[in-house]
Design an enzyme around this catalytic site. Sequence first.
Site, PDB file in Angstrom:
ATOM      1  N   THR A 135      -0.869   0.145  -3.583  1.00  0.00           N
ATOM      2  CA  THR A 135      -0.408   1.525  -3.405  1.00  0.00           C
ATOM      3  C   THR A 135       0.147   1.792  -2.006  1.00  0.00           C
ATOM      4  O   THR A 135       0.317   2.957  -1.626  1.00  0.00           O
ATOM      5  CB  THR A 135      -1.567   2.501  -3.675  1.00  0.00           C
ATOM      6  OG1 THR A 135      -2.655   2.185  -2.787  1.00  0.00           O
ATOM      7  CG2 THR A 135      -2.042   2.399  -5.115  1.00  0.00           C
ATOM      8  N   GLU A 136       0.466   0.750  -1.259  1.00  0.00           N
ATOM      9  CA  GLU A 136       0.919   0.938   0.118  1.00  0.00           C
ATOM     10  C   GLU A 136       2.121   1.869   0.225  1.00  0.00           C
ATOM     11  O   GLU A 136       2.206   2.692   1.145  1.00  0.00           O
ATOM     12  CB  GLU A 136       1.232  -0.425   0.750  1.00  0.00           C
ATOM     13  CG  GLU A 136       0.037  -1.103   1.408  1.00  0.00           C
ATOM     14  CD  GLU A 136      -1.030  -1.568   0.420  1.00  0.00           C
ATOM     15  OE1 GLU A 136      -2.068  -2.049   0.857  1.00  0.00           O
ATOM     16  OE2 GLU A 136      -0.836  -1.431  -0.804  1.00  0.00           O
ATOM     17  N   VAL A 137       3.064   1.757  -0.706  1.00  0.00           N
ATOM     18  CA  VAL A 137       4.261   2.600  -0.597  1.00  0.00           C
ATOM     19  C   VAL A 137       3.941   4.076  -0.804  1.00  0.00           C
ATOM     20  O   VAL A 137       4.716   4.945  -0.393  1.00  0.00           O
ATOM     21  CB  VAL A 137       5.362   2.141  -1.585  1.00  0.00           C
ATOM     22  CG1 VAL A 137       5.871   0.754  -1.230  1.00  0.00           C
ATOM     23  CG2 VAL A 137       4.878   2.206  -3.029  1.00  0.00           C
ATOM     24  N   LEU A 141       3.099   2.617   3.791  1.00  0.00           N
ATOM     25  CA  LEU A 141       2.832   1.271   4.297  1.00  0.00           C
ATOM     26  C   LEU A 141       3.503   0.248   3.388  1.00  0.00           C
ATOM     27  O   LEU A 141       4.111   0.602   2.383  1.00  0.00           O
ATOM     28  CB  LEU A 141       1.322   1.032   4.373  1.00  0.00           C
ATOM     29  CG  LEU A 141       0.541   2.038   5.244  1.00  0.00           C
ATOM     30  CD1 LEU A 141      -0.960   1.803   5.124  1.00  0.00           C
ATOM     31  CD2 LEU A 141       0.989   1.947   6.701  1.00  0.00           C
TER      32      LEU A 141
END
Length: 259
Positions: A135-137, A141
């Site tokens: 889930t970084e985006v 991130l």
Amino acid sequence: MSETYETLKLEVADLVATVTLDRPPVNAQNRAMKEELIAVFDALHDREDVRAVVLTGAGRAFCAGADLKERPNIAGVPGAYPRHNRLTRASFDCIMECGKPVIAAVNGLAIGAGAVLALCADIILVAEDAYLSMTEVDVGLAGGVKHVRRHFGESDARLMIYTARRVPGPELLRMNVASACLPRDALLAEAQRIGAEIAGKVPLAVQAAKRSFQVTEYMPLHEGYVFEQSQTAALSRTEDTQEAWRAFAEKRKPVFKGR
């Protein structure tokens, strides 16, 4: 034997260690967890009473990823990000570099750094209702690409990273990311059963096989096979390998001494 840490639990029985992430409510990784993972896996690397390791989570989560409240302030203390990144890498590397095979029993959600933690294991088992998600985006991130790429095909890796979609247990099995997808209540027992199966093999041979996986991952075929042959040649001179040969010829159970 059971040991309790601030964020982990460690149990060792019949040559199999079970490391349980235990930081309610969702086992998010803070600095203490990373430091304890490093300390525990470095110790397991050397312990003679451990031949395989199971990594799982307490409750209904495997690991919800990094605790964002502990992200360093990039405009704050100089050097904060390099120190943070170094510790994060080490908390993953200690699993990949542990001399004993590590089996991830992904019992629930594994998000971001939690998904990467699972992908660092040698063998991955997932619960039917578990999932991996990067889930970084969603939070600005973009980490984890290299670890995801080791296990997913190129299109699936990009789809996972760019969209932050959840990849559920049955899909992970179909995509060959996981070796098995099981009901949650059967997951840990199966992981420990595999650990016990590994523990029954020649210990030095299993360690050499893991070393070959580590060293040859990015080698060309010829150079990789040459390294593997060097491992086999070295093993052939060990007491345990010679004991395995004698036991096979004599049709009896071998007794290994780790040398």
